[in-house]
Motif scaffolding. Structure first.
Motif, PDB file in Angstrom:
ATOM      1  N   UNK A 261     -14.551 -23.844 -19.784  1.00  0.00           N
ATOM      2  CA  UNK A 261     -15.281 -22.819 -19.037  1.00  0.00           C
ATOM      3  C   UNK A 261     -15.943 -21.853 -19.997  1.00  0.00           C
ATOM      4  N   UNK A 262     -17.156 -21.420 -19.668  1.00  0.00           N
ATOM      5  CA  UNK A 262     -17.822 -20.368 -20.407  1.00  0.00           C
ATOM      6  C   UNK A 262     -17.684 -19.054 -19.665  1.00  0.00           C
ATOM      7  N   UNK A 263     -17.268 -17.999 -20.354  1.00  0.00           N
ATOM      8  CA  UNK A 263     -17.104 -16.674 -19.752  1.00  0.00           C
ATOM      9  C   UNK A 263     -18.180 -15.745 -20.293  1.00  0.00           C
ATOM     10  N   UNK A 264     -18.961 -15.165 -19.397  1.00  0.00           N
ATOM     11  CA  UNK A 264     -20.045 -14.262 -19.774  1.00  0.00           C
ATOM     12  C   UNK A 264     -19.664 -12.854 -19.367  1.00  0.00           C
ATOM     13  N   UNK A 265     -19.528 -11.955 -20.337  1.00  0.00           N
ATOM     14  CA  UNK A 265     -19.099 -10.590 -20.068  1.00  0.00           C
ATOM     15  C   UNK A 265     -17.635 -10.432 -20.416  1.00  0.00           C
ATOM     16  N   UNK A 266     -17.366  -9.815 -21.561  1.00  0.00           N
ATOM     17  CA  UNK A 266     -15.994  -9.691 -22.045  1.00  0.00           C
ATOM     18  C   UNK A 266     -15.528  -8.244 -22.017  1.00  0.00           C
ATOM     19  N   UNK A 267     -15.922  -7.543 -20.956  1.00  0.00           N
ATOM     20  CA  UNK A 267     -15.320  -6.243 -20.704  1.00  0.00           C
ATOM     21  C   UNK A 267     -13.855  -6.428 -20.364  1.00  0.00           C
ATOM     22  N   UNK A 268     -13.213  -5.368 -19.939  1.00  0.00           N
ATOM     23  CA  UNK A 268     -11.762  -5.436 -19.751  1.00  0.00           C
ATOM     24  C   UNK A 268     -11.347  -6.546 -18.791  1.00  0.00           C
TER      25      UNK A 268
ATOM     26  N   UNK B 283      -4.347 -19.009 -21.751  1.00  0.00           N
ATOM     27  CA  UNK B 283      -2.895 -19.179 -21.725  1.00  0.00           C
ATOM     28  C   UNK B 283      -2.477 -20.247 -20.725  1.00  0.00           C
ATOM     29  N   UNK B 284      -3.340 -20.495 -19.730  1.00  0.00           N
ATOM     30  CA  UNK B 284      -3.064 -21.540 -18.751  1.00  0.00           C
ATOM     31  C   UNK B 284      -3.518 -22.919 -19.196  1.00  0.00           C
ATOM     32  N   UNK B 285      -4.015 -23.019 -20.419  1.00  0.00           N
ATOM     33  CA  UNK B 285      -4.354 -24.322 -20.969  1.00  0.00           C
ATOM     34  C   UNK B 285      -5.813 -24.706 -20.876  1.00  0.00           C
ATOM     35  N   UNK B 286      -6.672 -23.805 -20.402  1.00  0.00           N
ATOM     36  CA  UNK B 286      -8.092 -24.111 -20.305  1.00  0.00           C
ATOM     37  C   UNK B 286      -8.802 -23.773 -21.620  1.00  0.00           C
ATOM     38  N   UNK B 287      -9.829 -24.528 -21.934  1.00  0.00           N
ATOM     39  CA  UNK B 287     -10.658 -24.240 -23.103  1.00  0.00           C
ATOM     40  C   UNK B 287     -11.729 -23.241 -22.690  1.00  0.00           C
ATOM     41  N   UNK B 288     -11.679 -22.042 -23.251  1.00  0.00           N
ATOM     42  CA  UNK B 288     -12.592 -20.972 -22.859  1.00  0.00           C
ATOM     43  C   UNK B 288     -13.462 -20.592 -24.050  1.00  0.00           C
ATOM     44  N   UNK B 289     -14.765 -20.498 -23.791  1.00  0.00           N
ATOM     45  CA  UNK B 289     -15.704 -19.986 -24.774  1.00  0.00           C
ATOM     46  C   UNK B 289     -16.328 -18.738 -24.166  1.00  0.00           C
ATOM     47  N   UNK B 290     -16.262 -17.613 -24.877  1.00  0.00           N
ATOM     48  CA  UNK B 290     -16.734 -16.358 -24.337  1.00  0.00           C
ATOM     49  C   UNK B 290     -17.991 -15.855 -25.008  1.00  0.00           C
ATOM     50  N   UNK B 291     -18.803 -15.135 -24.231  1.00  0.00           N
ATOM     51  CA  UNK B 291     -19.974 -14.458 -24.794  1.00  0.00           C
ATOM     52  C   UNK B 291     -20.040 -13.035 -24.273  1.00  0.00           C
ATOM     53  N   UNK B 292     -20.340 -12.121 -25.178  1.00  0.00           N
ATOM     54  CA  UNK B 292     -20.630 -10.737 -24.827  1.00  0.00           C
ATOM     55  C   UNK B 292     -21.632 -10.223 -25.863  1.00  0.00           C
ATOM     56  N   UNK B 293     -22.625  -9.429 -25.461  1.00  0.00           N
ATOM     57  CA  UNK B 293     -23.591  -8.924 -26.444  1.00  0.00           C
ATOM     58  C   UNK B 293     -22.991  -7.932 -27.426  1.00  0.00           C
TER      59      UNK B 293
ATOM     60  N   UNK C 183     -16.315  -9.376 -28.549  1.00  0.00           N
ATOM     61  CA  UNK C 183     -16.084 -10.755 -28.993  1.00  0.00           C
ATOM     62  C   UNK C 183     -14.934 -10.807 -29.996  1.00  0.00           C
ATOM     63  N   UNK C 184     -14.897  -9.859 -30.904  1.00  0.00           N
ATOM     64  CA  UNK C 184     -13.862  -9.851 -31.936  1.00  0.00           C
ATOM     65  C   UNK C 184     -12.473  -9.691 -31.330  1.00  0.00           C
ATOM     66  N   UNK C 185     -12.365  -8.898 -30.284  1.00  0.00           N
ATOM     67  CA  UNK C 185     -11.058  -8.672 -29.652  1.00  0.00           C
ATOM     68  C   UNK C 185     -10.491  -9.967 -29.087  1.00  0.00           C
TER      69      UNK C 185
ATOM     70  N   UNK D 212     -15.468 -17.453 -29.269  1.00  0.00           N
ATOM     71  CA  UNK D 212     -16.602 -16.675 -28.787  1.00  0.00           C
ATOM     72  C   UNK D 212     -17.864 -17.073 -29.548  1.00  0.00           C
ATOM     73  N   UNK D 213     -18.991 -16.789 -28.919  1.00  0.00           N
ATOM     74  CA  UNK D 213     -20.295 -17.050 -29.528  1.00  0.00           C
ATOM     75  C   UNK D 213     -21.148 -15.805 -29.360  1.00  0.00           C
ATOM     76  N   UNK D 214     -22.270 -15.756 -30.090  1.00  0.00           N
ATOM     77  CA  UNK D 214     -23.066 -14.533 -30.112  1.00  0.00           C
ATOM     78  C   UNK D 214     -24.365 -14.621 -29.320  1.00  0.00           C
TER      79      UNK D 214
END
Length: 301
Positions: A3-10, A21-31, A36-38, A46-48
């Motif tokens: 899954x791709x997650x867009x928006x890495x606010x809280x 933690x549930x075993x899914x492969x997650x790739x995140x993006x936030x501007x 992203x570092x967190x 994460x990607x940029x």
């Protein structure tokens, strides 16, 4: 599932953590690089850029947006649209207006891209407790993402459901938040009455704790209220200013359009608006009117 997650606010970040933690492969993006570092510190990739995010996912792709309602959602879709392909699924897990979701669903369907509107409740506690997910949209993509919903929910067999066609998820969440307004206002008014008679009930925090067990007014909202009162009984440092994020307004407008009386939700919304008025003009005018017709005294500033 990937899954791709867009928006890495809280909230978006916590959802990514729960999925990982549930075993899914997650790739995140936030501007925002710090966001992203967190997540990278917790082994969530994460990607940029959105281009890099789409490129990191295997088709058919699933991307979940957690961005503010309105223009930010449309802008994100506009940027993603040339990058996506038929069969991809785009999820809006934010608090969008349901009619906007229906419009977006129709536009993306013409390109073979599925669009799910997922009303998401759980706030900052969702990482530990799970989220309540109200899924709107077509049945096939909703079924395809069932493993994601089951992981985000409190349990695989509860806390999430495909509630209806396009717009249904955000419509359900809109009404959910309207109900929340009314519940919060009732608690606030009740405890305000108690606070005025501290000679009778000196320990309001203790009473809130008592009500949590066996009382007909017990709820998770009361649990949080009891905790807040225990930590800060006098509510020191908290301004009497209550914002609203829009869902209450949409609920009231919908009730009016449908000729459904909703006085509690409406009044709760109006009380939030009232909380933001300092030295309100209407109240000063009321005092002037009382003086004019009845000779009542005016309290001077």
């Amino acid at each position: 599932m990937q899954l791709g997650m867009i928006g890495l606010g809280r909230m978006g970040a916590n959802m990514a953590r729960r999925l990982r933690r549930g075993g899914h492969a997650v790739v995140g993006f936030d501007p925002t690089p710090p966001a992203r570092a967190a997540l990278e510190d917790e082994t969530v990739a994460t990607v940029d850029s959105l281009q890099a995010l789409v490129g990191a996912l295997q088709p058919p792709r699933a991307l979940w947006m957690m961005v503010p309602a309105g223009a930010p959602v449309d802008d994100t879709i506009a940027a993603l649209r040339p990058l996506l392909a038929p069969g991809d699924v785009l999820v809006d897990g934010g608090n969008s207006w349901y009619r906007d979701s229906q419009r977006r669903h129709t536009a993306l369907a013409e390109a073979g891209i599925a669009y799910l509107d997922v009303g998401t409740s759980g706030g900052v506690w969702g990482l530990a407790e799970g989220y309540s997910l109200m899924v709107g949209g077509d049945a096939e993509p909703a079924a395809r993402l069932a493993p994601v919903f089951a992981t985000l929910a409190p349990a695989a067999d509860r806390g999430w459901a495909h509630v209806g066609p396009s717009g249904a998820g955000h419509f359900a969440k809109m009404v959910h938040n309207g109900i929340e307004y009314g519940m919060m206002q009732a608690y606030a008014e009740g405890f305000a009455i108690l606070e005025r008679r501290s000679d009778l009930v000196p320990d309001i925090a203790g009473l809130a704790e008592l009500w949590r067990h066996g009382s007909v007014v017990r709820s998770w909202l009361l649990d949080l209220t009891a905790e807040a009162l225990r930590d800060n009984p006098g509510l020191e440092g908290i301004a009497a200013w209550v914002p609203d994020s829009g869902e209450g307004r949409w609920t009231v407008a919908e009730a009016i359009e449908l000729d459904v009386p909703a006085p509690v939700i409406t009044q709760a919304l109006l009380e939030r608006l009232r909380s933001r008025q300092d030295n309100a003009y209407a109240d000063r005018l009321l005092a002037a009117m009382r003086a004019a017709f009845g000779g009542h005294g005016i309290k001077r500033t």
